[in-house]
Design an enzyme around this catalytic site. Structure first.
Site, short mmCIF file in Angstrom:
data_model
loop_
_atom_site.label_atom_id
_atom_site.label_comp_id
_atom_site.label_asym_id
_atom_site.label_seq_id
_atom_site.Cartn_x
_atom_site.Cartn_y
_atom_site.Cartn_z
N ASN A 212 43.44 43.25 14.39
CA ASN A 212 44.48 42.91 15.37
C ASN A 212 43.95 43.21 16.76
O ASN A 212 42.91 43.84 16.91
CB ASN A 212 45.76 43.70 15.04
CG ASN A 212 45.51 45.19 15.13
OD1 ASN A 212 45.20 45.71 16.19
ND2 ASN A 212 45.63 45.89 14.01
N ASP A 281 47.99 46.84 7.91
CA ASP A 281 48.84 47.19 6.78
C ASP A 281 48.27 46.68 5.46
O ASP A 281 48.64 47.15 4.40
CB ASP A 281 50.24 46.60 6.98
CG ASP A 281 50.99 47.33 8.09
OD1 ASP A 281 50.76 48.55 8.24
OD2 ASP A 281 51.77 46.70 8.82
N LYS A 291 28.17 37.04 2.18
CA LYS A 291 28.98 36.18 3.04
C LYS A 291 29.64 35.08 2.19
O LYS A 291 28.94 34.40 1.42
CB LYS A 291 28.07 35.55 4.11
CG LYS A 291 28.83 34.75 5.12
CD LYS A 291 27.90 34.18 6.18
CE LYS A 291 28.65 33.12 6.96
NZ LYS A 291 27.77 32.34 7.82
N PHE A 326 54.11 55.43 16.83
CA PHE A 326 54.45 54.29 17.69
C PHE A 326 55.11 53.23 16.85
O PHE A 326 54.78 53.06 15.68
CB PHE A 326 53.18 53.71 18.33
CG PHE A 326 52.75 54.46 19.55
CD1 PHE A 326 52.11 55.68 19.41
CD2 PHE A 326 53.03 53.97 20.82
CE1 PHE A 326 51.73 56.40 20.53
CE2 PHE A 326 52.65 54.69 21.94
CZ PHE A 326 52.01 55.91 21.79
N LYS A 340 61.83 53.47 11.34
CA LYS A 340 60.46 53.93 11.08
C LYS A 340 60.35 55.45 11.23
O LYS A 340 59.68 56.11 10.45
CB LYS A 340 59.55 53.23 12.10
CG LYS A 340 58.15 53.06 11.64
CD LYS A 340 57.44 52.01 12.47
CE LYS A 340 57.79 50.61 11.96
NZ LYS A 340 57.07 49.57 12.68
N LYS A 344 59.19 57.41 7.90
CA LYS A 344 57.88 58.07 7.88
C LYS A 344 57.99 59.57 8.11
O LYS A 344 56.98 60.27 8.06
CB LYS A 344 56.98 57.44 8.96
CG LYS A 344 56.60 55.99 8.68
CD LYS A 344 55.74 55.44 9.81
CE LYS A 344 55.50 53.95 9.65
NZ LYS A 344 54.13 53.65 9.20
O1 C5P Z 1 54.59 50.75 9.90
P1 C5P Z 1 54.03 50.54 11.26
O2 C5P Z 1 52.61 50.07 11.23
O3 C5P Z 1 54.83 49.68 12.16
O4 C5P Z 1 54.07 52.02 11.91
C1 C5P Z 1 53.55 52.31 13.13
C2 C5P Z 1 53.15 53.75 13.22
O5 C5P Z 1 52.58 54.20 12.00
C3 C5P Z 1 52.07 53.96 14.25
O6 C5P Z 1 52.21 55.25 14.76
C4 C5P Z 1 50.80 53.80 13.42
O7 C5P Z 1 49.69 54.47 14.02
C5 C5P Z 1 51.20 54.45 12.12
N1 C5P Z 1 50.56 53.87 10.93
C6 C5P Z 1 49.67 54.62 10.18
N2 C5P Z 1 49.13 54.09 9.05
C7 C5P Z 1 49.43 52.84 8.65
C8 C5P Z 1 50.32 52.07 9.40
C9 C5P Z 1 50.87 52.61 10.53
O8 C5P Z 1 49.37 55.75 10.56
N3 C5P Z 1 48.86 52.35 7.57
#
Ligand code: C5P
Length: 408
Positions: A212, A281, A291, A326, A340, A344
Site C-alpha cells: 500500500n 491484512d 517469477k 491508528f 477498532k 483490538k
Molecule cells: O485493522 P486495521 O488495519 O484498520 O487497524 C489499524 C491499526 O492496527 C493500526 O494501528 C495498525 O498499525 C494496526 N495493525 C497491526 N497489524 C495488522 C493490522 C493492523 O498492528 N495486521
C-alpha cells in the site's frame, strides 16, 4: 515545542535566494517568540525574495548581509562567536555547493566556514535539481562532515511541479534546532517506546508483492518525537524512503510476518507501543520461488490469507504496555475507529480519513481525532505530521500519568 527550551539561546538563521525565503520569516518570528536571540544573515539573492526590513522588524535589529560593511568587528567572526546553532533555511543548491567546497564569496558562505557549532541545512529546490548528481554529492559531503541535512518535504513546488523539495514546516525546523542545541525534554525518560511504521510487502514471487502507499512519515515523526522527549525508542519499519530518525534504533522488515516477529521479540520490554504501520491484512497463501510467468495464462487466481494482527497481539501482552493504534478509514471514520479501539483492546486510537488527498497516507500533513478507552474524543486541526506526533505524545503522557495515579 517545549516551553522555554529556546529561551535565551543564540541562533543564526541564514536565508538564501529561494522562493521559500518567505517561510524563513515565520521561522524567525517563531524563534523570537520562543525567547531566542536571533541573528539573520541574508544573501543578495535572498533579498530578491524578501526585504531585509521584514527580518529587521522581526528581530528588532539589523540583518547581516554585507561582507564589507563598515563596522568595528569582523562580522563573519562575530556571527560564529555568537552562534550556538545555525540553520540555513532555505538552502539553495548554490550555498550547498559553496559550503561543500569551501568557497567563501559573501558573508553567509564565509561565516559558514567559521562556525564550530552545529549547522543545519534545509535544502529547498525543484525536485530534479535536488536529485541532480552534484547537489546530492555535495549534500553527502556535508553530511559526512557532520552538517545536519534536513529532509525536504514533498508537495507542490513553486515551479508547479509536484515532488520532493519543499522547505519543511516551521515546527520541523524548530525541532531540528532544539535537537542541535540538545534542549530536548525528558518527559519520556526511562520509558521504552516501540513504534511500527510504513507499509508491509507481501511477496507473490521474488519480484512482486502486495502493498500500500504508506510513506511511513507518521510513524517516523512519532519515533523522532518520542526520542526527543527522552524515550528509548525502537522503530520497526517496513520499506520506506526515509532516513533513520536521530537517536532511534531502527529495525527494518519487509512482510507483516517479519514485522510481527520483530515486535513479538520485544514482548515484556515495552512501556508504550504505537502501531502506526499500515500492515497488509492479507498475504498470498503461497509465494512462488520463481517469477510467475504470464505465458499461456489469461487469468491468475490468488489465494490470500490473513496476516497476524500485530497490535492486537501486543495488547494481549502481560505486562501490558500502553497501546496506541491508528484507524485509517475512508468512511464513518469515528464509528469505525471506536470499534477498532474496542476490538483490538487499545488505550488510544488516532483516527484519520485516508479518502482525502490533502491529509493521510503519503502527505506531510495529517488531521486526526484521538479517542481513548473511555470514549473521550479530542479533535485536532490539520497539522504537519511532526505536530501531530507532538499532540499524540502529549496525550500518551497524560494517559501514562493517569495510569500511574490509579496504580496501573
Ligand atoms: O485493522 P486495521 O488495519 O484498520 O487497524 C489499524 C491499526 O492496527 C493500526 O494501528 C495498525 O498499525 C494496526 N495493525 C497491526 N497489524 C495488522 C493490522 C493492523 O498492528 N495486521
Amino acid at each position: 515545542m517545549d516551553d522555554g527550551a529556546l529561551n535565551g539561546r543564540r541562533i543564526v538563521v541564514g536565508v538564501t535566494g529561494g522562493i521559500a525565503a518567505y517561510k524563513a520569516c515565520d521561522l524567525v518570528s517563531t524563534l523570537v517568540k520562543a525567547g531566542a536571540q536571533v541573528r539573520v544573515v541574508m544573501t543578495r539573492n535572498a533579498e530578491r525574495f524578501v526585504g531585509r526590513l521584514t527580518f529587521e522588524a522581526l528581530i528588532g535589529g539589523p540583518v547581516s548581509h554585507d561582507m564589507w560593511a563598515e563596522r568595528a568587528d569582523m562580522e563573519h567572526i562575530s556571527l560564529a562567536d555568537f552562534a550556538e546553532a545555525v540553520i540555513v533555511a532555505p538552502a539553495t543548491a548554490n550555498i550547498i555547493g559553496k559550503y561543500a567546497h569551501g568557497i567563501a564569496d559573501d558573508l553567509l558562505s564565509t561565516a559558514l566556514l567559521v562556525f564550530t557549532c552545529p549547522v543545519i541545512m534545509a535544502p529547498a529546490m525543484n525536485t530534479r535539481m535536488l536529485g541532480s548528481a552534484p547537489v546530492q554529492a555535495n549534500l553527502r559531503l556535508l553530511s559526512e562532515r557532520g552538517v545536519r541535512i534536513l529532509e525536504p518535504a514533498e508537495g507542490r513546488l513553486a515551479c508547479g511541479d509536484e515532488g520532493v523539495g519543499r522547505l519543511p514546516d516551521t515546527a520541523t525546523l524548530v525541532e531540528a534546532l532544539e535537537d542541535a542545541l540538545g534542549v530536548a525534554s525528558d518527559s519520556l525518560a526511562g520509558l521504552r517506546v516501540l513504534v511500527t511504521a510504513g507499509p508491509t510487502r507481501e511477496p507473490l514471487d521474488p519480484v512482486r508483492f502486495l502493498s500500500n502507499p504508506s510513506s511511513g512519515k507518521m510513524g517516523y515523526a512519532l519515533a523522532a518525537e518520542a526520542a526527543r522527549r527522552g524515550g528509548a525508542v525502537t522503530l520497526v519499519s517496513g520499506p520506506v524512503a526515509l532516513s533513520d530518525p536521530r537517536g532511534v534504533e531502527v529495525v527494518r522488515v519487509g512482510s507483516a510476518e517479519e514485522m510481527h516477529e520483530a515486535v513479538q521479540a520485544r514482548a515484556g520490554t515495552v512501556d508504550v507501543f504505537i502501531g502506526a504501520a499500515a500492515v497488509a491484512d492479507w498475504r498470498p497463501v503461497e509465494a512462488s520461488d520463481h517469477k510467475l510467468k504470464k505465458t499461456g495464462r489469461e487469468e491468475l487466481t490468488l489465494r490470500l490469507q490473513r496476516t497476524p494482527d500485530i497490535i492486537a497481539g501486543v495488547a494481549a501482552w502481560e505486562p501490558r504496555p500502553l497501546v496506541v493504534g491508528f484507524a485509517a478509514e475512508t468512511e464513518e471514520l469515528l464509528a469505525h475507529a471506536e470499534e477498532k479501539l474496542r476490538a483490538k483492546g487499545l488505550d488510544l486510537i488516532a483516527a484519520n480519513d485516508v479518502s482525502r488527498l490533502d491529509v493521510g497516507f503519503t502527505t506531510d500533513a495529517n488531521e486526526i481525532t484521538l479517542i481513548d478507552a473511555t470514549g473521550t474524543r479530542s479533535e485536532f486541526p490539520i497539522m504537519s505530521k511532526a505536530e501531530v506526533a507532538g499532540a499524540i505524545l502529549d496525550r500518551i503522557e497524560e494517559l501514562l500519568a493517569r495510569g500511574r495515579e490509579s496504580g496501573r
